[in-house]
Scaffold this motif. Structure first.
Motif, PDB file in Angstrom:
ATOM      1  N   SER A  52       0.914  -1.081  -0.171  1.00  0.00           N
ATOM      2  CA  SER A  52      -0.098  -0.030   0.036  1.00  0.00           C
ATOM      3  C   SER A  52       0.941   1.038  -0.081  1.00  0.00           C
ATOM      4  CB  SER A  52      -0.867   0.032   1.301  1.00  0.00           C
ATOM      5  OG  SER A  52       0.077  -0.141   2.497  1.00  0.00           O
ATOM      6  N   ALA A  53       0.247   2.376  -0.062  1.00  0.00           N
ATOM      7  CA  ALA A  53       1.028   3.729   0.174  1.00  0.00           C
ATOM      8  C   ALA A  53       1.967   3.819   1.342  1.00  0.00           C
ATOM      9  CB  ALA A  53       0.126   4.943  -0.349  1.00  0.00           C
ATOM     10  N   LEU A  54       3.243   4.018   1.494  1.00  0.00           N
ATOM     11  CA  LEU A  54       3.894   4.045   2.526  1.00  0.00           C
ATOM     12  C   LEU A  54       4.370   5.493   2.521  1.00  0.00           C
ATOM     13  CD1 LEU A  54       6.067   1.018   2.296  1.00  0.00           C
ATOM     14  CD2 LEU A  54       4.006   1.246   3.319  1.00  0.00           C
ATOM     15  N   ALA A  55       4.282   6.024   3.694  1.00  0.00           N
ATOM     16  CA  ALA A  55       4.770   7.616   3.969  1.00  0.00           C
ATOM     17  C   ALA A  55       6.221   7.447   4.475  1.00  0.00           C
ATOM     18  CB  ALA A  55       3.458   8.146   5.055  1.00  0.00           C
ATOM     19  N   PRO A  56       6.801   8.547   4.222  1.00  0.00           N
ATOM     20  CA  PRO A  56       8.068   8.861   4.926  1.00  0.00           C
ATOM     21  C   PRO A  56       8.034   8.575   6.517  1.00  0.00           C
ATOM     22  CG  PRO A  56       7.602  10.584   3.410  1.00  0.00           C
ATOM     23  CD  PRO A  56       6.392  10.036   3.556  1.00  0.00           C
ATOM     24  N   GLY A  57       9.211   7.968   6.888  1.00  0.00           N
ATOM     25  CA  GLY A  57       9.241   7.608   8.456  1.00  0.00           C
ATOM     26  C   GLY A  57       8.580   6.262   8.737  1.00  0.00           C
ATOM     27  N   THR A  58       8.073   5.626   7.829  1.00  0.00           N
ATOM     28  CA  THR A  58       7.306   4.303   8.065  1.00  0.00           C
ATOM     29  C   THR A  58       8.518   3.236   8.377  1.00  0.00           C
ATOM     30  OG1 THR A  58       5.474   4.739   6.534  1.00  0.00           O
ATOM     31  CG2 THR A  58       5.832   2.588   7.143  1.00  0.00           C
ATOM     32  N   ALA A  59       8.447   2.326   9.073  1.00  0.00           N
ATOM     33  CA  ALA A  59       9.542   1.327   9.722  1.00  0.00           C
ATOM     34  C   ALA A  59       8.980   0.148   8.561  1.00  0.00           C
ATOM     35  CB  ALA A  59       9.259   1.047  10.751  1.00  0.00           C
ATOM     36  N   LEU A  60       9.916  -0.418   8.030  1.00  0.00           N
ATOM     37  CA  LEU A  60       9.582  -1.407   6.944  1.00  0.00           C
ATOM     38  C   LEU A  60       9.516  -2.785   7.830  1.00  0.00           C
ATOM     39  CD1 LEU A  60      12.280  -1.170   3.888  1.00  0.00           C
ATOM     40  CD2 LEU A  60       9.961  -0.544   3.899  1.00  0.00           C
ATOM     41  N   PRO A  97       1.612   2.503  -3.935  1.00  0.00           N
ATOM     42  CA  PRO A  97       1.086   1.058  -4.057  1.00  0.00           C
ATOM     43  C   PRO A  97       1.680   0.249  -5.036  1.00  0.00           C
ATOM     44  CG  PRO A  97      -0.598   2.545  -3.473  1.00  0.00           C
ATOM     45  CD  PRO A  97       0.457   3.435  -3.913  1.00  0.00           C
ATOM     46  N   GLY A  98       2.402  -0.863  -4.781  1.00  0.00           N
ATOM     47  CA  GLY A  98       2.859  -1.721  -5.596  1.00  0.00           C
ATOM     48  C   GLY A  98       4.528  -1.222  -6.208  1.00  0.00           C
ATOM     49  N   GLY A  99       4.949  -0.043  -5.496  1.00  0.00           N
ATOM     50  CA  GLY A  99       6.134   0.537  -6.004  1.00  0.00           C
ATOM     51  C   GLY A  99       7.216  -0.325  -5.325  1.00  0.00           C
ATOM     52  N   MET A 100       8.280  -0.443  -6.042  1.00  0.00           N
ATOM     53  CA  MET A 100       9.667  -0.839  -5.626  1.00  0.00           C
ATOM     54  C   MET A 100      10.322  -0.082  -4.887  1.00  0.00           C
ATOM     55  SD  MET A 100      11.255  -3.232  -8.747  1.00  0.00           S
ATOM     56  CE  MET A 100      11.347  -2.069  -9.978  1.00  0.00           C
ATOM     57  N   ILE A 101      10.920  -0.358  -3.773  1.00  0.00           N
ATOM     58  CA  ILE A 101      11.613   0.424  -2.743  1.00  0.00           C
ATOM     59  C   ILE A 101      12.903   0.533  -3.180  1.00  0.00           C
ATOM     60  CG2 ILE A 101      12.094   0.667  -0.391  1.00  0.00           C
ATOM     61  CD1 ILE A 101       9.593  -0.950   0.248  1.00  0.00           C
ATOM     62  N   PRO A 102      13.438   1.697  -3.430  1.00  0.00           N
ATOM     63  CA  PRO A 102      14.964   2.115  -3.867  1.00  0.00           C
ATOM     64  C   PRO A 102      15.906   2.108  -2.376  1.00  0.00           C
ATOM     65  CG  PRO A 102      13.467   3.767  -4.711  1.00  0.00           C
ATOM     66  CD  PRO A 102      12.643   2.949  -3.731  1.00  0.00           C
ATOM     67  N   LYS A 103      17.122   1.421  -2.511  1.00  0.00           N
ATOM     68  CA  LYS A 103      17.608   1.362  -1.545  1.00  0.00           C
ATOM     69  C   LYS A 103      18.167   2.824  -0.629  1.00  0.00           C
ATOM     70  CE  LYS A 103      20.124  -2.842  -2.759  1.00  0.00           C
ATOM     71  NZ  LYS A 103      21.344  -3.599  -3.135  1.00  0.00           N
ATOM     72  N   SER A 104      18.090   3.684  -1.762  1.00  0.00           N
ATOM     73  CA  SER A 104      18.570   5.050  -1.172  1.00  0.00           C
ATOM     74  C   SER A 104      17.247   5.676  -0.567  1.00  0.00           C
ATOM     75  CB  SER A 104      18.733   5.889  -2.702  1.00  0.00           C
ATOM     76  OG  SER A 104      17.545   5.959  -3.451  1.00  0.00           O
ATOM     77  N   SER A 105      16.346   5.019  -0.521  1.00  0.00           N
ATOM     78  CA  SER A 105      15.115   5.764   0.353  1.00  0.00           C
ATOM     79  C   SER A 105      14.888   5.258   1.772  1.00  0.00           C
ATOM     80  CB  SER A 105      13.576   5.612  -0.406  1.00  0.00           C
ATOM     81  OG  SER A 105      13.372   4.264  -0.485  1.00  0.00           O
ATOM     82  N   VAL A 106      15.890   4.192   1.936  1.00  0.00           N
ATOM     83  CA  VAL A 106      15.695   3.672   3.457  1.00  0.00           C
ATOM     84  C   VAL A 106      16.824   3.945   4.038  1.00  0.00           C
ATOM     85  CG1 VAL A 106      14.298   1.684   2.631  1.00  0.00           C
ATOM     86  CG2 VAL A 106      16.967   1.433   2.471  1.00  0.00           C
ATOM     87  N   SER A 107      16.654   3.992   5.469  1.00  0.00           N
ATOM     88  CA  SER A 107      17.669   4.497   6.479  1.00  0.00           C
ATOM     89  C   SER A 107      17.446   3.943   7.901  1.00  0.00           C
ATOM     90  CB  SER A 107      17.697   6.330   6.533  1.00  0.00           C
ATOM     91  OG  SER A 107      18.423   6.367   7.637  1.00  0.00           O
ATOM     92  N   ALA A 108      18.692   3.738   8.462  1.00  0.00           N
ATOM     93  CA  ALA A 108      18.588   3.225   9.820  1.00  0.00           C
ATOM     94  C   ALA A 108      18.153   4.227  10.874  1.00  0.00           C
ATOM     95  CB  ALA A 108      19.715   2.475  10.204  1.00  0.00           C
ATOM     96  N   THR A 109      17.701   5.547  10.480  1.00  0.00           N
ATOM     97  CA  THR A 109      17.741   6.635  11.335  1.00  0.00           C
ATOM     98  C   THR A 109      16.151   7.032  11.158  1.00  0.00           C
ATOM     99  OG1 THR A 109      19.818   7.645  11.160  1.00  0.00           O
ATOM    100  CG2 THR A 109      17.909   8.986  12.080  1.00  0.00           C
ATOM    101  N   PRO A 110      15.212   6.875  12.243  1.00  0.00           N
ATOM    102  CA  PRO A 110      13.954   6.946  12.062  1.00  0.00           C
ATOM    103  C   PRO A 110      13.625   8.549  11.761  1.00  0.00           C
ATOM    104  CG  PRO A 110      14.440   6.342  14.272  1.00  0.00           C
ATOM    105  CD  PRO A 110      15.685   6.353  13.507  1.00  0.00           C
TER     106      PRO A 110
END
Length: 210
Positions: A52-60, A97-110
């Motif tokens: 589904s749509a995931l907002a910034p700050g969402t924990a994977l 929704p249905g989008g692939m998640i770029p590695k550059s958009s994930v971070s270990a910092t909330p």
């Protein structure tokens, strides 16, 4: 005459066997070909897609994503795979929704441990400087009039949230306004550098000094 009949009898016995052997070889070769083709299609790689749509700050989390197997291709190397779920990671930019998640958009910092800082860069808009990209924050302290000291890293990793440039006839195409997500640990130093007119620059996270 007897010899001829014997030869004919011998030929009539061997002919079906030969035909059967040839047929068996054809079936075997066809089966081997199918197995080779199937083994070739198994060379795949797995990427995460959002349920589904995931907002910034969402924990994977497992419930937020599905695993999609795709033919191996360097194009997909920049997207997060199932192994990313083994770590505590957070989204820094929205994913549809249905989008692939770029590695550059994930971070270990909330996001709760970070703040947004806006800076002005006089480097135009290089191709790598896009929302979701991670960058290294470099500064150079002023040492004399119109000169600066040696550059050093103030924040090893910042997340690019937005990039904008002025528009219009008199717009300066060499200047970009960049919104960055900066960790709270690096925030005081970043604000100090901006307030004291340090020369600020960004490089991709895997780049060397500017």
């Amino acid at each position: 005459m007897v010899k001829t009949q014997a030869a004919r009898r011998t030929l009539s016995v061997r002919t079906p066997w030969v035909r059967g052997a040839i047929g068996g070889l054809l079936v075997l070769s066809s089966t081997v070909g199918v197995m080779i083709a199937l083994s070739g299609t198994r060379d795949t790689q797995s990427v995460l897609v959002s349920n589904s749509a995931l907002a910034p700050g969402t924990a994977l989390r497992d419930a937020d994503v599905s695993v999609l197997d795709l033919p191996r291709n360097p194009v997909f190397d920049g997207y997060a795979g199932p192994q990313e779920l083994d770590r505590s990671l957070f989204l820094g930019s929205p994913v549809g929704p249905g989008g692939m998640i770029p590695k550059s958009s994930v971070s270990a910092t909330p996001l709760s441990d970070s703040s947004v800082v806006s800076i002005t860069l006089s480097i135009g808009r290089p191709e790598w400087l896009q929302p979701g990209a991670t960058a290294t924050f470099w500064v150079q302290p002023p040492s004399a009039e119109n000169s600066f000291g040696e550059p050093f890293v103030l924040a090893p990793t910042v997340l690019v949230l937005a990039v904008s440039t002025d528009e219009g006839f008199a717009a300066d195409a060499t200047t970009s306004q960049v919104d960055l997500l900066v960790s709270r640990r690096a925030l005081p130093g970043v604000l100090h550098a901006i307030a004291n007119n340090f020369h600020v620059s960004l490089t991709p996270s895997d780049a060397t000094a500017p």
